[in-house]
Write an enzyme that holds these catalytic residues in place. Structure first.
Site: not given
Length: 175
Positions: A2, A156, A159, A162
């Site tokens: 996360t 996001a 990754c 994420t």
């Protein structure tokens, strides 16, 4: 994993995190809440890592805050000591960001309690991307929340662990 970020700017401290929970290479949930208020609403906390481990640590931190009300640094140091030395706790795999009206801290299982110096810090799989994006935006006229949201959006985009489902908590700061 996360991404969790905190930004302290313009009379606010903002913590934001995405909602993705992955099991290996599979997305299991997209709307988890990894940022929340603790300590009678006076502290915001976010976690990255194994979810069950993180909840265990959040519960421990809440107990430390009850023991040391209004003393986030002391509670964090005591938690980090326990985390590093306790036979059960030292196997937990998570990191935490915590903030109150005056202090922001990153807490690790190695016993580290780190206070950022640039008004922002981030943890998790997309933490470095979010941190770099936030640092680049700190000198703009964007608010703390705008910076946190944009930094998480950038993380996001890069990754795979994420997502864009962002949860934000904020507090007014001292001074």
């Amino acid at each position: 994993m996360t991404t969790i970020i905190t930004v302290r700017k313009g009379g606010k401290v903002v913590m934001a995190g995405d909602g993705q929970v992955s099991l290996g290479q599979t997305v299991m949930k997209g709307n988890a809440r990894k940022v929340r208020r603790i300590g009678k609403g006076e502290v915001v906390a976010g976690f990255a890592g194994a979810t069950a481990d993180a909840f265990t640590l959040l519960e421990r931190l809440e107990k430390k805050l009850e023991q040391y009300p209004g003393q986030l640094m002391r509670a964090a140091v005591e938690l980090a000591k326990d985390w590093r030395t306790d036979k059960y706790l030292r196997n937990l795999e998570a990191m935490m960001l915590v903030a109150d009206k005056s202090t922001t801290l990153a807490i690790t299982g190695n016993g580290d309690v780190l206070e950022p110096e640039h008004g922002t810090t981030a943890i998790g799989s997309g933490g470095n991307f979010a941190f770099a994006a936030a640092r680049a935006l700190m000198d703009t006229d964007k608010s703390a929340e705008e910076i946190a949201r944009r930094a998480l959006d950038i993380a996001a985009d890069i990754c795979v662990y994420t997502n864009h489902n962002i949860v934000v908590e904020s507090l007014d700061v001292e001074g």
